[in-house]
Motif scaffolding. Structure first.
Motif, PDB file in Angstrom:
ATOM      1  N   MET A   1       0.808  -1.199   0.000  1.00 46.90           N
ATOM      2  CA  MET A   1       0.000   0.000   0.000  1.00 46.90           C
ATOM      3  C   MET A   1       0.852   1.263   0.000  1.00 46.90           C
ATOM      4  N   PHE A   2       1.914   1.282   0.802  1.00 47.26           N
ATOM      5  CA  PHE A   2       2.811   2.437   0.827  1.00 47.26           C
ATOM      6  C   PHE A   2       4.138   2.040   0.192  1.00 47.26           C
ATOM      7  N   ASN A   3       4.695   2.953  -0.590  1.00 48.62           N
ATOM      8  CA  ASN A   3       5.971   2.702  -1.255  1.00 48.62           C
ATOM      9  C   ASN A   3       7.110   3.540  -0.699  1.00 48.62           C
ATOM     10  N   LYS A   4       6.793   4.780  -0.300  1.00 47.11           N
ATOM     11  CA  LYS A   4       7.828   5.690   0.190  1.00 47.11           C
ATOM     12  C   LYS A   4       7.249   6.499   1.334  1.00 47.11           C
ATOM     13  N   ILE A   5       7.893   6.388   2.494  1.00 46.15           N
ATOM     14  CA  ILE A   5       7.395   7.023   3.713  1.00 46.15           C
ATOM     15  C   ILE A   5       8.369   8.115   4.148  1.00 46.15           C
ATOM     16  N   LEU A   6       7.857   9.335   4.277  1.00 46.59           N
ATOM     17  CA  LEU A   6       8.666  10.461   4.750  1.00 46.59           C
ATOM     18  C   LEU A   6       8.601  10.527   6.266  1.00 46.59           C
ATOM     19  N   VAL A   7       9.778  10.636   6.886  1.00 49.84           N
ATOM     20  CA  VAL A   7       9.865  10.730   8.339  1.00 49.84           C
ATOM     21  C   VAL A   7      10.662  11.980   8.703  1.00 49.84           C
ATOM     22  N   PRO A   8       9.968  13.104   8.952  1.00 46.95           N
ATOM     23  CA  PRO A   8      10.675  14.304   9.399  1.00 46.95           C
ATOM     24  C   PRO A   8      11.121  14.123  10.844  1.00 46.95           C
ATOM     25  N   SER A   9      12.280  14.673  11.177  1.00 50.07           N
ATOM     26  CA  SER A   9      12.802  14.518  12.535  1.00 50.07           C
ATOM     27  C   SER A   9      13.389  15.822  13.037  1.00 50.07           C
ATOM     28  N   ASP A  10      13.206  16.057  14.327  1.00 44.61           N
ATOM     29  CA  ASP A  10      13.891  17.166  14.993  1.00 44.61           C
ATOM     30  C   ASP A  10      14.943  16.631  15.963  1.00 44.61           C
ATOM     31  N   GLY A  11      15.152  15.319  15.925  1.00 50.04           N
ATOM     32  CA  GLY A  11      16.152  14.698  16.784  1.00 50.04           C
ATOM     33  C   GLY A  11      15.653  14.351  18.183  1.00 50.04           C
ATOM     34  N   PHE A  21       8.305   3.481  14.382  1.00 50.19           N
ATOM     35  CA  PHE A  21       6.990   3.110  13.844  1.00 50.19           C
ATOM     36  C   PHE A  21       7.032   3.072  12.319  1.00 50.19           C
ATOM     37  N   ALA A  22       7.635   4.097  11.720  1.00 48.33           N
ATOM     38  CA  ALA A  22       7.724   4.170  10.256  1.00 48.33           C
ATOM     39  C   ALA A  22       8.554   3.020   9.696  1.00 48.33           C
ATOM     40  N   ALA A  23       9.643   2.676  10.365  1.00 44.21           N
ATOM     41  CA  ALA A  23      10.488   1.570   9.897  1.00 44.21           C
ATOM     42  C   ALA A  23       9.732   0.243   9.971  1.00 44.21           C
ATOM     43  N   ASP A  24       8.966   0.031  11.035  1.00 46.87           N
ATOM     44  CA  ASP A  24       8.140  -1.176  11.140  1.00 46.87           C
ATOM     45  C   ASP A  24       7.103  -1.213  10.024  1.00 46.87           C
ATOM     46  N   LEU A  25       6.466  -0.081   9.789  1.00 48.61           N
ATOM     47  CA  LEU A  25       5.453   0.017   8.737  1.00 48.61           C
ATOM     48  C   LEU A  25       6.074  -0.213   7.361  1.00 48.61           C
ATOM     49  N   GLY A  30       7.071  -3.215   2.504  1.00 48.11           N
ATOM     50  CA  GLY A  30       8.155  -3.252   1.534  1.00 48.11           C
ATOM     51  C   GLY A  30       8.473  -1.864   0.994  1.00 48.11           C
ATOM     52  N   ALA A  31       8.325  -0.867   1.841  1.00 51.51           N
ATOM     53  CA  ALA A  31       8.507   0.530   1.441  1.00 51.51           C
ATOM     54  C   ALA A  31       9.895   1.044   1.799  1.00 51.51           C
ATOM     55  N   GLN A  32      10.229   2.179   1.220  1.00 55.96           N
ATOM     56  CA  GLN A  32      11.466   2.905   1.524  1.00 55.96           C
ATOM     57  C   GLN A  32      11.129   4.015   2.513  1.00 55.96           C
ATOM     58  N   VAL A  33      12.066   4.334   3.400  1.00 61.96           N
ATOM     59  CA  VAL A  33      11.916   5.455   4.321  1.00 61.96           C
ATOM     60  C   VAL A  33      12.822   6.589   3.867  1.00 61.96           C
ATOM     61  N   CYS A  76      17.239   2.831  12.781  1.00 61.30           N
ATOM     62  CA  CYS A  76      15.930   2.168  12.908  1.00 61.30           C
ATOM     63  C   CYS A  76      15.637   1.352  11.654  1.00 61.30           C
ATOM     64  N   CYS A  77      15.949   1.914  10.499  1.00 60.01           N
ATOM     65  CA  CYS A  77      15.689   1.224   9.233  1.00 60.01           C
ATOM     66  C   CYS A  77      16.629   0.038   9.037  1.00 60.01           C
ATOM     67  N   GLU A  78      17.912   0.234   9.303  1.00 55.02           N
ATOM     68  CA  GLU A  78      18.882  -0.847   9.122  1.00 55.02           C
ATOM     69  C   GLU A  78      18.553  -2.037  10.024  1.00 55.02           C
ATOM     70  N   ALA A  79      18.087  -1.774  11.234  1.00 53.06           N
ATOM     71  CA  ALA A  79      17.748  -2.853  12.164  1.00 53.06           C
ATOM     72  C   ALA A  79      16.596  -3.713  11.647  1.00 53.06           C
ATOM     73  N   ARG A  80      15.811  -3.130  10.736  1.00 54.14           N
ATOM     74  CA  ARG A  80      14.656  -3.847  10.200  1.00 54.14           C
ATOM     75  C   ARG A  80      14.838  -4.240   8.731  1.00 54.14           C
ATOM     76  N   GLY A  81      16.002  -3.934   8.179  1.00 50.94           N
ATOM     77  CA  GLY A  81      16.270  -4.265   6.789  1.00 50.94           C
ATOM     78  C   GLY A  81      15.480  -3.422   5.800  1.00 50.94           C
ATOM     79  N   VAL A  82      15.220  -2.171   6.172  1.00 51.25           N
ATOM     80  CA  VAL A  82      14.430  -1.260   5.340  1.00 51.25           C
ATOM     81  C   VAL A  82      15.363  -0.279   4.627  1.00 51.25           C
ATOM     82  N   THR A  83      15.070  -0.012   3.358  1.00 45.96           N
ATOM     83  CA  THR A  83      15.855   0.940   2.565  1.00 45.96           C
ATOM     84  C   THR A  83      15.653   2.345   3.116  1.00 45.96           C
ATOM     85  N   PHE A  84      16.747   3.107   3.225  1.00 44.58           N
ATOM     86  CA  PHE A  84      16.711   4.451   3.807  1.00 44.58           C
ATOM     87  C   PHE A  84      17.438   5.445   2.914  1.00 44.58           C
ATOM     88  N   ALA A  85      16.874   6.641   2.828  1.00 45.41           N
ATOM     89  CA  ALA A  85      17.542   7.784   2.209  1.00 45.41           C
ATOM     90  C   ALA A  85      17.314   8.978   3.121  1.00 45.41           C
TER      91      ALA A  85
END
Length: 145
Positions: A1-11, A21-25, A30-33, A76-85
Motif C-alpha cells: 500500500m505504501f511505497n515511500k514514507i517520509l519521516v521528518p525529525s527534529d532529533g 513506527f515508520a520503519a516497522d510500517l 516493503g517501502a522505503q523510508v 531504525c531502518c537498518e535494524a529492520r532491513g528497510v531501505t533508507f535515504a
C-alpha cells in the motif's frame, strides 16, 4: 500500500518513536523510508566578520544535529532491513519544507511525532504536525508520546 514514507525529525525522543513506527510500517509494506531534517536559516544581519563566523558556527552545529537525527532514523531502518535515504534542507517554515520534500520525493505517507500540546500552549507555540496535517496532500500518521 505504501511505497515511500517520509519521516521528518527534529532529533527528539518523539521523532525516534515515529522513526521506529515508520520503519516497522515500511518493513511490512516493503517501502522505503526517507528521513528529513529541516534547518532554520541563520538570522544573518550582514554586518561585519562576526556574522560570517556566526553563520559558519551555526551551520556546522545545525548540520551536526541533522546528521544525528538522520543517523537515528537510518539505524531504525537498518535494524529492520528497510531501505533508507536521508535529506537535509533549509527552510524558513518547517512544515512547508516537509510538504515540499514529500512532493519532490514522491512520498505517499508522512509519519511524524507530535508533542500533543493542547489549549493555549498549542496556540502560542503552534504545531508543525498540525500544519502538516492541515496542508498535506498525502496521508499523515501522527505518533503520539
Amino acid at each position: 500500500m505504501f511505497n515511500k514514507i517520509l519521516v521528518p525529525s527534529d532529533g527528539s525522543k518523539l521523532a525516534h518513536g515515529a522513526a521506529e513506527f515508520a520503519a516497522d510500517l515500511a518493513k511490512h509494506h516493503g517501502a522505503q523510508v526517507v528521513g528529513l531534517y529541516v534547518i532554520d536559516p541563520f538570522p544573518y544581519i550582514g554586518i561585519g566578520d562576526a556574522s560570517a563566523a556566526g553563520l559558519q558556527a551555526y551551520m556546522a552545529e545545525a548540520q551536526a544535529a541533522a546528521d544525528r537525527a538522520l543517523n537515528d532514523i537510518r539505524q531504525c531502518c537498518e535494524a529492520r532491513g528497510v531501505t533508507f535515504a536521508g535529506d537535509t534542507i533549509e527552510r524558513n517554515v518547517t512544515y512547508e519544507g516537509i510538504l515540499e520534500t514529500a512532493d519532490a520525493e514522491g512520498c505517499d505517507l508522512i509519519v511524524m511525532g507530535s508533542h500533543g500540546r493542547k489549549g493555549v500552549q498549542a496556540l502560542i507555540l503552534g504545531s508543525v504536525a498540525q500544519k502538516v496535517l492541515t496542508h498535506a496532500k498525502v496521508p499523515v500518521l501522527i505518533v503520539k508520546p
